[in-house]
Design an enzyme around this catalytic site. Structure first.
Site, PDB file in Angstrom:
ATOM      1  N   ARG A  50       6.628  28.707  61.618  1.00  0.00           N
ATOM      2  CA  ARG A  50       6.012  27.493  62.154  1.00  0.00           C
ATOM      3  C   ARG A  50       5.317  27.767  63.486  1.00  0.00           C
ATOM      4  O   ARG A  50       4.354  27.146  63.846  1.00  0.00           O
ATOM      5  CB  ARG A  50       7.061  26.393  62.315  1.00  0.00           C
ATOM      6  CG  ARG A  50       6.918  25.346  61.212  1.00  0.00           C
ATOM      7  CD  ARG A  50       7.936  24.261  61.364  1.00  0.00           C
ATOM      8  NE  ARG A  50       9.134  24.629  60.635  1.00  0.00           N
ATOM      9  CZ  ARG A  50      10.369  24.324  61.022  1.00  0.00           C
ATOM     10  NH1 ARG A  50      10.571  23.660  62.133  1.00  0.00           N
ATOM     11  NH2 ARG A  50      11.394  24.671  60.300  1.00  0.00           N
ATOM     12  N   GLU A 132      23.763  41.067  53.790  1.00  0.00           N
ATOM     13  CA  GLU A 132      24.600  41.816  54.748  1.00  0.00           C
ATOM     14  C   GLU A 132      24.623  41.180  56.131  1.00  0.00           C
ATOM     15  O   GLU A 132      25.677  41.103  56.781  1.00  0.00           O
ATOM     16  CB  GLU A 132      24.086  43.260  54.844  1.00  0.00           C
ATOM     17  CG  GLU A 132      24.819  44.153  55.813  1.00  0.00           C
ATOM     18  CD  GLU A 132      26.239  44.480  55.351  1.00  0.00           C
ATOM     19  OE1 GLU A 132      27.163  43.972  55.992  1.00  0.00           O
ATOM     20  OE2 GLU A 132      26.420  45.241  54.391  1.00  0.00           O
ATOM     21  N   ILE A 139      27.412  44.782  61.803  1.00  0.00           N
ATOM     22  CA  ILE A 139      28.452  45.616  61.176  1.00  0.00           C
ATOM     23  C   ILE A 139      28.197  45.651  59.664  1.00  0.00           C
ATOM     24  O   ILE A 139      28.098  44.589  59.042  1.00  0.00           O
ATOM     25  CB  ILE A 139      29.868  45.026  61.417  1.00  0.00           C
ATOM     26  CG1 ILE A 139      30.134  44.815  62.911  1.00  0.00           C
ATOM     27  CG2 ILE A 139      30.935  45.920  60.799  1.00  0.00           C
ATOM     28  CD1 ILE A 139      31.458  44.099  63.207  1.00  0.00           C
ATOM     29  N   ASP A 204      31.333  28.364  61.016  1.00  0.00           N
ATOM     30  CA  ASP A 204      30.579  29.622  60.878  1.00  0.00           C
ATOM     31  C   ASP A 204      31.507  30.741  60.380  1.00  0.00           C
ATOM     32  O   ASP A 204      31.155  31.489  59.459  1.00  0.00           O
ATOM     33  CB  ASP A 204      29.969  29.981  62.246  1.00  0.00           C
ATOM     34  CG  ASP A 204      29.257  31.316  62.222  1.00  0.00           C
ATOM     35  OD1 ASP A 204      28.167  31.387  61.629  1.00  0.00           O
ATOM     36  OD2 ASP A 204      29.793  32.293  62.779  1.00  0.00           O
ATOM     37  N   LYS A 208      31.598  32.941  56.659  1.00  0.00           N
ATOM     38  CA  LYS A 208      31.685  34.410  56.553  1.00  0.00           C
ATOM     39  C   LYS A 208      32.943  34.819  55.781  1.00  0.00           C
ATOM     40  O   LYS A 208      32.915  35.737  54.959  1.00  0.00           O
ATOM     41  CB  LYS A 208      31.674  35.023  57.952  1.00  0.00           C
ATOM     42  CG  LYS A 208      30.352  34.768  58.692  1.00  0.00           C
ATOM     43  CD  LYS A 208      30.466  35.066  60.174  1.00  0.00           C
ATOM     44  CE  LYS A 208      29.164  34.787  60.902  1.00  0.00           C
ATOM     45  NZ  LYS A 208      29.297  34.794  62.362  1.00  0.00           N
TER      46      LYS A 208
HETATM   47  N1  HSE Z   1      26.935  32.038  65.933  1.00  0.00           N
HETATM   48  C1  HSE Z   1      27.296  33.274  65.310  1.00  0.00           C
HETATM   49  C2  HSE Z   1      28.353  33.937  66.168  1.00  0.00           C
HETATM   50  C3  HSE Z   1      26.076  34.147  65.185  1.00  0.00           C
HETATM   51  O1  HSE Z   1      28.559  33.498  67.300  1.00  0.00           O
HETATM   52  O2  HSE Z   1      28.986  34.868  65.721  1.00  0.00           O
HETATM   53  C4  HSE Z   1      26.199  35.216  64.168  1.00  0.00           C
HETATM   54  O3  HSE Z   1      26.538  34.755  62.906  1.00  0.00           O
END
Ligand code: HSE
Length: 440
Positions: A50, A132, A139, A204, A208
């Site tokens: 953008r 990844e 990592i 977050d 993961k």
């Molecule tokens: N906000 C995430 C962290 C960034 O602080 O690990 C990477 O995924």
């Protein structure tokens, strides 16, 4: 060197934020070396963004303001999705898949929430979706678990997989700073998610961990089955009491398999100060993975930032480039296993762990005996106990107890009984405690 003269693989990048600009810079700077590794050049042929990013020079590329131009571009072999979010990103990825493009993404939310659907679409279209960079930034943890540990049954994995949360906890412990103050700094440094509640409420890390558990155990992505607790309620008092008892509080993602099923949980966890994960500080990430053949292994590095994340993105682009024109049946399965299992995911109430309890009670004879009786009647064994003097004006006494392992349902029941005591002044602070096997 002849191989490097083969036709280039054509890359289209959608999104030019922190990771997008890092990816362009790394691809530019290391293009010759990457071409030598791959045996043919990678060429960025289009960027969709953008707006421009002052941190990278895009003059040499065709830039479009419509990211869908990249997904629809018949000349693009690999679409790199770096726009973030899940709505437009999902549509973009599905568009690229439909047009027969391999996809590389750094988007953990997209994979954790919609990965099962995206991988099915990719399978049908005969393309790869690689991710990844979505877990632990630079990592190479996905490659390590999916390929490097392919011989093993994974017993457990545990990691610090949110740099912002780790930065906050480290600063709170080392400098006795306030939570809110450190969070502001993490945002200014560019570590935090667009919505920082994703970092501090554990979302977050949950994205993961859902991915890691899936590739460790060959189960479908099941974000909804994951137990999530963040760090926003961690106080200076608990950090200091844990320290007095020889522990640090870290926000961990844990996946473990027992005969009962698979555990998937992210929460603040007391870990012994001498354990490896207790010594991972600041924005760094680390993941321990223990396999039945290899034993415990450790992966450490930058979990966020432009070029560390770009490192993972570019490694995926190289893998996708190798897949161009190669038969799909030889590819690594997107979630590590070609045949998935329907193994049960345990409820948090079924999980067994040790605990830290902070119980605030009125200074009264016999209160400690009442608490010990409740715990022993529930079959909960005390490992350590710390009682502080009563606060001079309130008369409230903090009692800190570390327990041995117990099923969470039993602990919940005991905590309810303690809170119901007449001497109890406040809800009990209850944190989980893990003794991880690898010490420094
Ligand atoms: N906000 C995430 C962290 C960034 O602080 O690990 C990477 O995924």
């Amino acid at each position: 060197m002849e191989a490097v003269n083969r036709e280039p693989i054509r890359v289209g990048i959608a999104g030019l934020g922190t990771v997008g600009s890092g990816t362009v810079n790394v691809l530019q700077r290391n293009s010759a070396e990457i071409a030598r590794r791959l045996g043919r050049p990678l060429e960025i042929i289009q960027i969709g963004a953008r707006r421009d990013n002052p941190h990278c020079d895009t003059q040499a590329y065709a830039v479009t303001r419509d990211i869908f131009d990249v997904a629809n571009n018949p000349d693009v072999d690999i679409l790199v999705e770096l726009i973030g979010g899940t709505t437009v990103a999902k549509e973009l990825v599905l568009t690229a898949i439909k047009h027969g493009k391999h996809v590389v993404t750094a988007n953990k939310a997209l994979i954790a929430e919609f990965g099962n659907e995206l991988f099915a679409a990719a399978d049908e279209a005969g393309v790869m979706v690689l991710y990844e960079a979505g877990v632990a930034g630079g990592i190479p943890i996905i490659k390590s678990v999916r390929e490097g540990l392919a011989a093993n049954q994974i017993d457990w994995l545990a990691g610090i997989i949110n740099g912002t949360g780790n930065f906050i906890l480290t600063e709170m412990e080392e400098k006795q700073r306030d939570f809110a103050d450190v969070l502001k700094e993490a945002q200014a440094l560019g570590y935090a998610e667009a919505d920082p509640t994703f970092d501090v409420e554990g979302i977050d890390a949950a994205h993961k961990l859902a991915i890691l558990a899936s590739i460790a155990y060959g189960i479908p992505l099941q974000l909804g089955r994951l137990y999530i607790e963040g760090i926003s309620k961690i106080t200076q008092a608990d950090i200091q009491y844990a320290s007095e008892l020889g522990y640090r509080i870290k926000h961990l993602g844990i996946a473990r398999r027992s005969s009962a099923g698979v555990e998937m949980r992210v929460h603040p966890t007391l870990v012994p100060k001498e354990s490896v994960l207790a010594n991972v500080n600041g924005v760094m990430n680390a993941v321990m993975v223990s396999g039945d053949a290899v034993g415990p292994t450790l992966y450490y590095g930058a979990g966020a930032g432009a070029e560390p994340t770009a490192s993972a993105v570019v490694a995926d682009i190289v893998d996708a480039a190798r897949a161009v024109g190669s038969p799909a049946e030889n590819w690594v399965a997107p979630l590590a296993f070609h045949v998935q299992s329907d193994e049960a995911v345990l409820d948090i109430e079924q999980v067994e762990t040790s605990y830290y309890l902070r119980i605030q009670v009125k200074e009264q004879t016999g209160v400690l005996a009442h608490i010990s009786k409740i715990l022993s009647d529930s079959g909960i064994s005390i490992d350590a106990i710390l009682q502080k003097e009563a606060h001079c004006t309130s008369g409230v006494v903090p009692i800190i107890i570390l327990t041995q392992k117990v099923e969470e349902a039993k602990m919940n029941h005991a905590v309810g009984q303690i809170e119901a005591l007449e001497e109890s002044c406040e809800p009990v602070v209850r944190l989980r405690l893990e003794h991880l096997d690898l010490e420094i």
